[in-house]
Design a protein around this motif. Sequence first.
Motif, PDB file in Angstrom:
ATOM      1  N   PRO A 296      16.315  -8.929 -16.262  1.00 36.57           N
ATOM      2  CA  PRO A 296      16.524  -7.395 -16.118  1.00 36.57           C
ATOM      3  C   PRO A 296      17.397  -6.991 -15.088  1.00 36.57           C
ATOM      4  N   VAL A 297      18.088  -5.925 -15.398  1.00 31.89           N
ATOM      5  CA  VAL A 297      18.969  -5.088 -14.223  1.00 31.89           C
ATOM      6  C   VAL A 297      18.601  -3.757 -14.599  1.00 31.89           C
ATOM      7  N   VAL A 298      18.483  -2.849 -13.414  1.00 31.36           N
ATOM      8  CA  VAL A 298      18.265  -1.599 -13.645  1.00 31.36           C
ATOM      9  C   VAL A 298      19.645  -1.009 -12.894  1.00 31.36           C
ATOM     10  N   TYR A 299      20.233  -0.209 -13.591  1.00 29.08           N
ATOM     11  CA  TYR A 299      21.679   0.408 -13.226  1.00 29.08           C
ATOM     12  C   TYR A 299      21.397   1.882 -13.160  1.00 29.08           C
ATOM     13  N   LEU A 300      21.650   2.291 -11.652  1.00 26.62           N
ATOM     14  CA  LEU A 300      21.438   3.603 -10.989  1.00 26.62           C
ATOM     15  C   LEU A 300      22.920   4.343 -10.724  1.00 26.62           C
ATOM     16  N   GLU A 301      22.808   5.465 -11.228  1.00 25.65           N
ATOM     17  CA  GLU A 301      24.239   6.441 -10.659  1.00 25.65           C
ATOM     18  C   GLU A 301      24.062   7.604 -10.488  1.00 25.65           C
ATOM     19  N   ASN A 302      24.711   8.294  -9.288  1.00 18.04           N
ATOM     20  CA  ASN A 302      24.509   9.264  -8.996  1.00 18.04           C
ATOM     21  C   ASN A 302      25.964  10.026  -8.468  1.00 18.04           C
ATOM     22  N   ALA A 303      26.137  10.961  -7.871  1.00 18.96           N
ATOM     23  CA  ALA A 303      27.285  11.817  -7.656  1.00 18.96           C
ATOM     24  C   ALA A 303      28.255  11.224  -6.642  1.00 18.96           C
ATOM     25  N   THR A 304      27.569  10.144  -5.801  1.00 22.30           N
ATOM     26  CA  THR A 304      28.489   9.504  -4.938  1.00 22.30           C
ATOM     27  C   THR A 304      28.224   8.182  -4.696  1.00 22.30           C
ATOM     28  N   THR A 305      27.413   7.306  -5.711  1.00 21.19           N
ATOM     29  CA  THR A 305      27.376   6.051  -5.721  1.00 21.19           C
ATOM     30  C   THR A 305      26.724   5.337  -7.026  1.00 21.19           C
ATOM     31  N   THR A 306      27.011   4.075  -6.894  1.00 17.85           N
ATOM     32  CA  THR A 306      26.298   3.256  -8.178  1.00 17.85           C
ATOM     33  C   THR A 306      25.453   2.021  -7.602  1.00 17.85           C
ATOM     34  N   VAL A 307      24.240   1.969  -8.134  1.00 15.08           N
ATOM     35  CA  VAL A 307      23.655   0.800  -7.664  1.00 15.08           C
ATOM     36  C   VAL A 307      23.239  -0.144  -8.923  1.00 15.08           C
ATOM     37  N   PHE A 308      23.209  -1.303  -8.771  1.00 17.57           N
ATOM     38  CA  PHE A 308      22.613  -2.352  -9.789  1.00 17.57           C
ATOM     39  C   PHE A 308      21.233  -3.093  -8.897  1.00 17.57           C
ATOM     40  N   LEU A 309      20.153  -2.973  -9.391  1.00 15.31           N
ATOM     41  CA  LEU A 309      18.975  -3.498  -8.782  1.00 15.31           C
ATOM     42  C   LEU A 309      18.675  -4.795  -9.804  1.00 15.31           C
ATOM     43  N   GLU A 310      18.434  -5.929  -9.211  1.00 20.59           N
ATOM     44  CA  GLU A 310      18.389  -7.095  -9.916  1.00 20.59           C
ATOM     45  C   GLU A 310      16.888  -7.843  -9.577  1.00 20.59           C
ATOM     46  N   GLU A 311      16.254  -7.632  -8.284  1.00 20.10           N
ATOM     47  CA  GLU A 311      15.288  -8.193  -7.823  1.00 20.10           C
ATOM     48  C   GLU A 311      13.895  -8.056  -8.858  1.00 20.10           C
ATOM     49  N   PRO A 312      13.432  -8.907  -9.196  1.00 21.75           N
ATOM     50  CA  PRO A 312      11.841  -8.591  -9.919  1.00 21.75           C
ATOM     51  C   PRO A 312      10.989  -7.593  -9.557  1.00 21.75           C
TER      52      PRO A 312
ATOM     53  N   GLU B  32      12.063  -4.927  -7.992  1.00 22.12           N
ATOM     54  CA  GLU B  32      12.674  -3.471  -8.145  1.00 22.12           C
ATOM     55  C   GLU B  32      12.774  -3.156  -9.478  1.00 22.12           C
ATOM     56  N   THR B  33      12.990  -4.203 -10.683  1.00 21.90           N
ATOM     57  CA  THR B  33      13.169  -3.903 -11.717  1.00 21.90           C
ATOM     58  C   THR B  33      11.665  -3.846 -12.513  1.00 21.90           C
ATOM     59  N   ALA B  34      10.712  -4.209 -12.074  1.00 15.71           N
ATOM     60  CA  ALA B  34       9.359  -4.029 -12.590  1.00 15.71           C
ATOM     61  C   ALA B  34       8.867  -2.473 -12.227  1.00 15.71           C
ATOM     62  N   THR B  35       9.368  -1.890 -11.152  1.00 13.76           N
ATOM     63  CA  THR B  35       9.232  -0.683 -10.880  1.00 13.76           C
ATOM     64  C   THR B  35       9.556   0.280 -12.018  1.00 13.76           C
ATOM     65  N   TYR B  36      10.905  -0.034 -12.391  1.00 15.55           N
ATOM     66  CA  TYR B  36      11.478   0.908 -13.353  1.00 15.55           C
ATOM     67  C   TYR B  36      10.857   0.374 -14.812  1.00 15.55           C
ATOM     68  N   GLU B  37      10.544  -0.781 -15.201  1.00 15.01           N
ATOM     69  CA  GLU B  37       9.941  -1.000 -16.299  1.00 15.01           C
ATOM     70  C   GLU B  37       8.779  -0.310 -16.533  1.00 15.01           C
ATOM     71  N   ARG B  38       7.941  -0.014 -15.392  1.00 20.33           N
ATOM     72  CA  ARG B  38       6.440   0.770 -15.612  1.00 20.33           C
ATOM     73  C   ARG B  38       6.874   2.232 -15.752  1.00 20.33           C
ATOM     74  N   ILE B  39       7.966   2.622 -15.028  1.00 25.21           N
ATOM     75  CA  ILE B  39       8.324   4.113 -15.402  1.00 25.21           C
ATOM     76  C   ILE B  39       8.640   4.398 -16.742  1.00 25.21           C
ATOM     77  N   VAL B  40       9.692   3.375 -17.271  1.00 24.65           N
ATOM     78  CA  VAL B  40       9.859   3.452 -18.679  1.00 24.65           C
ATOM     79  C   VAL B  40       8.845   3.563 -19.504  1.00 24.65           C
ATOM     80  N   THR B  41       8.034   2.374 -19.458  1.00 25.57           N
ATOM     81  CA  THR B  41       6.764   2.425 -20.330  1.00 25.57           C
ATOM     82  C   THR B  41       5.906   3.633 -20.301  1.00 25.57           C
ATOM     83  N   ALA B  42       5.734   4.371 -19.018  1.00 28.22           N
ATOM     84  CA  ALA B  42       4.801   5.419 -19.117  1.00 28.22           C
ATOM     85  C   ALA B  42       5.661   6.458 -19.411  1.00 28.22           C
TER      86      ALA B  42
END
Length: 72
Positions: A8-24, A26-36
């Motif tokens: 899994p990869v998490v893609y985050l974008e805001n007004a000034t930057t873009t970030v890809f999170l790839e560490e397990p 990091e991605t697990a945090t966002y998987e929990r958020i999406v599930t919730a």
Amino acid sequence: MQFAEIRPVVYLENATTTVFLEEPEETATYERIVTALAETALSREESKELISTLAIELYGGEDDLADKQLHG
């Protein structure tokens, strides 16, 4: 979406930057958020009902809404 052969990869974008999170961790945090969010979200029908109820509470029924549109 998840694929068995791709981590899994998490893609985050805001007004000034873009970030890809790839560490397990990091991605697990966002998987929990999406599930919730999925568990908390209303169904399509429940959402329609809530929006309809709030619109009537805020603006009245159809007759009241038409009158407000005509007379401001």
